[in-house]
Design a protein around this motif. Structure first.
Motif, PDB file in Angstrom:
ATOM      1  N   PHE A  65     -15.640   3.825  -1.051  1.00 42.28           N
ATOM      2  CA  PHE A  65     -14.530   2.873  -1.017  1.00 42.28           C
ATOM      3  C   PHE A  65     -13.253   3.499  -1.570  1.00 42.28           C
ATOM      4  N   ILE A  66     -13.399   4.194  -2.701  1.00 45.77           N
ATOM      5  CA  ILE A  66     -12.230   4.790  -3.339  1.00 45.77           C
ATOM      6  C   ILE A  66     -11.594   5.843  -2.439  1.00 45.77           C
ATOM      7  N   GLU A  67     -12.421   6.602  -1.715  1.00 50.59           N
ATOM      8  CA  GLU A  67     -11.868   7.617  -0.826  1.00 50.59           C
ATOM      9  C   GLU A  67     -10.950   6.998   0.231  1.00 50.59           C
ATOM     10  N   ILE A  68     -11.360   5.842   0.759  1.00 49.28           N
ATOM     11  CA  ILE A  68     -10.515   5.165   1.751  1.00 49.28           C
ATOM     12  C   ILE A  68      -9.307   4.524   1.074  1.00 49.28           C
ATOM     13  N   ALA A  69      -9.539   3.857  -0.052  1.00 52.68           N
ATOM     14  CA  ALA A  69      -8.433   3.203  -0.758  1.00 52.68           C
ATOM     15  C   ALA A  69      -7.395   4.210  -1.229  1.00 52.68           C
ATOM     16  N   ASP A  70      -7.834   5.402  -1.611  1.00 51.10           N
ATOM     17  CA  ASP A  70      -6.891   6.418  -2.076  1.00 51.10           C
ATOM     18  C   ASP A  70      -5.883   6.809  -1.004  1.00 51.10           C
ATOM     19  N   ASN A  71      -6.285   6.753   0.245  1.00 52.87           N
ATOM     20  CA  ASN A  71      -5.337   7.054   1.316  1.00 52.87           C
ATOM     21  C   ASN A  71      -4.191   6.045   1.323  1.00 52.87           C
ATOM     22  N   SER A  72      -4.546   4.779   1.076  1.00 55.05           N
ATOM     23  CA  SER A  72      -3.511   3.739   1.005  1.00 55.05           C
ATOM     24  C   SER A  72      -2.666   3.916  -0.246  1.00 55.05           C
ATOM     25  N   VAL A  73      -3.306   4.250  -1.359  1.00 56.66           N
ATOM     26  CA  VAL A  73      -2.573   4.471  -2.607  1.00 56.66           C
ATOM     27  C   VAL A  73      -1.609   5.648  -2.458  1.00 56.66           C
ATOM     28  N   ASP A  74      -2.034   6.679  -1.746  1.00 59.35           N
ATOM     29  CA  ASP A  74      -1.143   7.817  -1.517  1.00 59.35           C
ATOM     30  C   ASP A  74       0.098   7.403  -0.720  1.00 59.35           C
ATOM     31  N   GLU A  75      -0.096   6.509   0.257  1.00 56.40           N
ATOM     32  CA  GLU A  75       1.058   5.993   0.996  1.00 56.40           C
ATOM     33  C   GLU A  75       1.999   5.231   0.059  1.00 56.40           C
ATOM     34  N   HIS A  76       1.409   4.481  -0.877  1.00 54.66           N
ATOM     35  CA  HIS A  76       2.225   3.760  -1.866  1.00 54.66           C
ATOM     36  C   HIS A  76       2.985   4.750  -2.754  1.00 54.66           C
ATOM     37  N   ASN A  77       2.282   5.764  -3.252  1.00 54.28           N
ATOM     38  CA  ASN A  77       2.914   6.739  -4.138  1.00 54.28           C
ATOM     39  C   ASN A  77       4.020   7.512  -3.441  1.00 54.28           C
ATOM     40  N   ALA A  78       3.893   7.644  -2.120  1.00 54.68           N
ATOM     41  CA  ALA A  78       4.923   8.347  -1.350  1.00 54.68           C
ATOM     42  C   ALA A  78       6.094   7.432  -1.000  1.00 54.68           C
ATOM     43  N   GLY A  79       5.971   6.154  -1.345  1.00 59.09           N
ATOM     44  CA  GLY A  79       7.073   5.215  -1.126  1.00 59.09           C
ATOM     45  C   GLY A  79       7.045   4.477   0.191  1.00 59.09           C
ATOM     46  N   TYR A  80       5.897   4.470   0.881  1.00 55.96           N
ATOM     47  CA  TYR A  80       5.827   3.857   2.204  1.00 55.96           C
ATOM     48  C   TYR A  80       4.957   2.607   2.274  1.00 55.96           C
ATOM     49  N   CYS A  81       4.333   2.221   1.194  1.00 56.81           N
ATOM     50  CA  CYS A  81       3.377   1.109   1.217  1.00 56.81           C
ATOM     51  C   CYS A  81       3.541   0.262  -0.029  1.00 56.81           C
TER      52      CYS A  81
END
Length: 211
Positions: free
Chosen positions: A35-51
């Protein structure tokens, strides 16, 4: 004991047969790791300023979905591998936009850096990817199959296709997957307690919706 006894597992077959090498275990913590592996992709989008919104859903059939409003995984054809970039990301180890250098999409990232989504796909009975980009809704499903008596993880049911339209302002990615029941015996829905094991699937900030 000789050369004929040495086996070479190809790609995601190795992940399915030896999951502990990639996610540590196949108990409740291993399921949480996926689960974390998939969620981390979304978190990375957030950290990059896009989510700015990530939604997690836990289902009674033991499947999990993670949806974000990030940029959406690229859907164009990869210039080297001649398949959709999105398909490449979820079917090949070490494929992604997190490896650094001038072509990297992220300055910082979590997870297994291009391994996570494909590993989760390899360990799933089925794995669905929905992408919202440029006014289109793209969809692709993968399934665990057995071909000529050999396990064949992450087999595409069809190529990535446009299945509809959406508002041009809508963008993001939704991953919905169900981990293999033989590999993962723990359940996200505890029938004895009649409740979801939500504590394994919390991260901050997040809204978990039971469905």
């Amino acid at each position: 004991y000789g050369a004929k006894n040495i086996q070479k597992l190809e790609g995601l077959e190795a992940v399915f047969k030896k999951p502990g090498m990639y996610i540590g275990s196949t108990d409740a913590k291993g399921k949480q790791h996926c689960f974390i592996e998939i969620a981390d992709n979304s978190v990375d989008e957030h950290n990059a300023g896009y989510c700015n919104h990530i939604k997690v859903e836990l289902f009674e059939d033991d499947s999990i979905s993670v949806e974000d409003n990030g940029r959406g995984i690229p859907v164009d054809i990869h210039p080297v591998h001649n398949i959709s970039a999105a398909t490449l990301v979820v079917t090949e180890l070490h494929a992604g936009g997190k490896f650094g250098g001038e072509d990297s999409s992220y300055h910082r990232s979590g997870g297994l850096h291009g391994v996570g989504a494909s590993v989760v796909n390899a360990l799933s009975d089925w794995f669905e990817m929905t992408i919202y980009r440029d006014g289109n809704v793209y969809f692709q499903r993968f399934e665990l199959k057995f071909i000529d008596g050999k396990v064949a993880p992450a087999q595409a049911v069809d190529i990535l296709k446009i299945i509809g339209e959406c508002d041009k302002e809508k963008h993001g990615t939704k991953i919905h997957f169900k981990l293999n029941e033989e590999k993962f015996s723990s359940k996200i829905y505890n029938e004895d307690k009649d409740e979801y094991e939500v504590e394994f699937y919390k991260f901050n900030p997040v809204t978990i919706k039971e469905k």
